[in-house]
Design an enzyme around this catalytic site. Structure first.
Site, PDB file in Angstrom:
ATOM      1  N   GLU A  74     -31.364  21.620  -7.142  1.00 51.43           N
ATOM      2  CA  GLU A  74     -32.589  21.380  -7.977  1.00 51.43           C
ATOM      3  C   GLU A  74     -32.145  20.132  -8.756  1.00 51.43           C
ATOM      4  OE1 GLU A  74     -31.514  24.184  -7.620  1.00 51.43           O
ATOM      5  OE2 GLU A  74     -33.060  25.165  -6.240  1.00 51.43           O
ATOM      6  N   ARG A 100     -48.416  31.216  -5.925  1.00 50.26           N
ATOM      7  CA  ARG A 100     -47.690  31.371  -4.526  1.00 50.26           C
ATOM      8  C   ARG A 100     -48.998  32.036  -3.704  1.00 50.26           C
ATOM      9  NH1 ARG A 100     -46.129  36.336  -1.221  1.00 50.26           N
ATOM     10  NH2 ARG A 100     -47.207  37.476  -3.095  1.00 50.26           N
TER      11      ARG A 100
END
Ligand SMILES: Cc1ncc(C[n+]2csc(CCOP(=O)(O)OP(=O)(O)O)c2C)c(N)n1
Ligand SMILES: [Mg+2]
Lengths: 313, 271
Positions: A57, A166
């Site tokens: 990341e 999500r």
């Protein structure tokens, strides 16, 4: 009250594709979560403009800065926990300080990650990004909003963080409703109290509002989907009418929207401000609705806290 | 290549760096002196980079990942005319454009802000990738420290350079064997160094980072490489140019005393 649900992250992926067709300087980076963040939709359509950076990341967001420096408009995605906490320094020092136009869009923000548990439930991302100078933060409440905002995000001339969930969330808005970076959506402002909610707490707040009204409390709901820069115009409007504020967010009560609003209100027109948020805690595994209930992010808690604010005004 | 000219520029740069750090009572001489010859070669011979084109996408780019060598970068930018030579003396002072570590927003010619180690290579990859996408033939040079490679992000980024076959990228390792807490070999020994980078898939070269002929030869070899990124190990000496600063970790980030300053100035002036 609300019936249909849809996926904000799927909308995000689809809109990336639509924008990708229109703008060839749009590039997308992901960190081995393209299937989950839905950037895979873009990858399938534009493989030459999609970069899977692997589980790196830090490398991803700084590579995006480099791409921005030659004139591309990069969108980076991963889970909120990895896209903010893990790379705080990279966002601060390699994106914000040099001011590169990188869009950070996370999914799996908040406790609604569910079964994966605390290591994956990001409850501090707003706090972390909010302290970075000139960061813009969006926390949409439904898919229509995501769809409407995406082109505005693409055209926005600065770095920005957007957090998505999500789970599928209730559809609140009609297709075609307009939203703008920097603004809020005012459903109503109450003579007694106003609930300022963000993300998927908005639909819950709207449900709670109905009960509170039935019980004689004049209340309204504001969807504060822009967290930074704080929409002080709307807060001023609320302060002119309401005697108390309840902030609802799927985030730690420290440093998030509650913090932002409190910081503003105490300096200007102090009224009681309380929160429905995570109480300085980690989450745990469980089903989304179970978690919302256990951690006090459900409709009943909003009603209870709403009454409590009302009792104290 | 006019080597004498490059030697002279390096000499002046070392003197200016010394003055800047002494005047500011802070700054990093050691790592600036180990890198300056390579930077002078790039800015004053190798790179397509000038006052006329430094804002064009077609320019070559130098990215100073080890941002604490900022004074070296500022002297190069000043001699190029990108920033004012008169401003050099404001280095690290209040209201200065020349921050302790390079700031892209404040200083013209700074490709990106650095200082938090380990990030510049990822940025350089992004630039190199972007240039390839745009079919621009420019080169990207990035200088990393040998202590800096302790950072995990460097290794993430190395894999990215390889993955995208960034043959427009040259990574230069300032191999001076010192970091703040001592010899790199006593902290996280990178050896076998060349083999490591070679095994990653880089076209790997070793050069003397203070010899313009060797530097030039190496970068010319690098230009022949196709389909692979280039990794150059530059054997350097921290504090190079001042006898009592060479290989002396005390001059990593501490300014010289008045006496040391005068002695160093004399040495640098009389080469
Ligand atoms: C992430 C990070 N950690 C720590 C530092 C503090 N720091 C500045 S320079 C340095 C040592 C760098 O050593 P090296 O990369 O070998 O640089 P050089 O010897 O070329 O000066 C350290 C630890 C930093 N700037 N960034
Ligand atoms: Mg070193």
């Amino acid at each position: 009250m609300f019936e249909k649900k849809s996926s904000m992250r799927t909308t995000y992926g689809k809109e990336l594709v639509n924008l990708g067709k229109k703008y060839d300087d749009l590039v997308v980076l992901d960190a081995d979560l393209a299937k989950s963040t839905k950037t895979e939709l873009f990858k399938n359509q534009f493989p030459e403009r999609f970069f899977d950076m692997g589980i790196s990341e830090a490398d991803m967001v700084v590579t995006a800065a480099g791409l921005a420096s030659v004139g591309f408009k990069p969108f980076c995605s991963s889970f909120a926990i990895f896209l903010t906490g893990r790379v705080y320094d990279q966002i601060r020092n390699s994106i914000a300080y040099p001011h590169w136009n990188v869009k950070l869009v996370s999914t799996h923000a908040g406790i609604s990650v569910g079964e994966d548990g605390a290591s994956h439930q990001m409850l501090e991302d707003i706090a972390l990004t909010r302290v970075i100078p000139d960061m813009t933060i969006l926390s949409p409440s439904d898919s229509t909003m995501v769809k409407n905002l995406m082109e505005k995000i693409y055209n926005y001339d600065s770095y920005l963080y957007m957090r998505l969930s999500r789970n599928d969330v209730y559809d609140i808005y009609e297709e075609g409703t307009e939203f703008n970076i920097g603004e809020s959506f005012i459903h109503g402002i109450g003579k007694d109290i106003t609930i300022i909610a963000t993300g998927q707490m908005v639909s819950k707040a709207l449900e709670a509002e109905k009960t509170l009204k039935k019980e004689g409390i004049a209340c309204g709901v504001v969807d504060m989907y822009t967290i930074k820069p704080l929409d002080t115009k709307t807060i001023d409007k609320i302060l002119n009418i309401s005697k108390g504020i309840l902030v609802c967010e799927e985030h730690s009560y420290i440093g998030g929207l509650f913090g932002a609003i409190s910081e503003y209100v105490v300096r200007n027109n102090p009224v009681i401000v309380d929160f429905v948020a995570l109480n300085d805690t980690f989450g745990e595994s469980g089903k989304v609705e179970e978690l919302f209930e256990k951690y006090g992010l459900d409709k009943d808690t909003i009603i209870k806290k709403g009454k409590s604010v009302y009792d104290r005004i | 290549m006019d080597v004498q000219n490059l030697v002279n520029i390096s000499k002046n740069a070392r003197i200016d760096i010394l003055k800047m750090v002494y005047n500011a009572s802070s700054g990093h001489i050691g790592g600036a002196f180990s890198a300056i010859d390579i930077m002078v070669y790039l800015y004053f011979y190798k790179m397509n980079y000038s006052l006329e084109n430094f804002e064009n996408n077609e320019r070559d780019r130098f990215i100073l990942s080890k941002g604490h060598a900022s004074a070296a970068l500022y002297t190069c930018l000043a001699y190029k005319g990108i920033i004012k030579e008169n401003d050099l003396i404001t280095f690290r002072k209040i209201n200065s454009k020349l921050q302790g570590h390079p700031s892209r927003k404040l200083t013209k010619g700074v490709e990106t802000s650095t200082g938090s180690l380990g990030q510049g290579l990822s940025f350089a990859n992004g630039v190199a990738l972007g240039l390839k996408l745009k079919k621009i033939n420019s080169k990207v040079y990035v200088l990393i420290g040998d202590g800096e490679i302790n950072e995990g992000q460097i290794w993430e980024a190395l894999m990215t350079s390889i993955r995208y076959k960034l043959d427009n990228l040259r990574i230069i390792l300032d191999y001076n064997h010192l970091q703040i807490d001592g010899f790199i070999e006593n902290i996280k020994d990178p050896r076998p160094t060349k083999e490591k980078f070679e095994s990653f898939g880089f076209a790997t070269f070793v050069m003397d980072g203070h010899d313009f002929y060797d530097i030039d030869k190496t970068f010319k070899f690098a230009d022949q490489v196709k389909e692979k990124p280039v990794f150059i190990i530059a054997n350097t000496i921290k504090g190079k140019g001042v006898s009592f600063m060479e290989n002396n970790v005390d001059f990593h980030g501490s300014p010289p005393t008045k006496e040391q300053f005068e002695k160093a100035l004399l040495e640098l002036t009389n080469v």
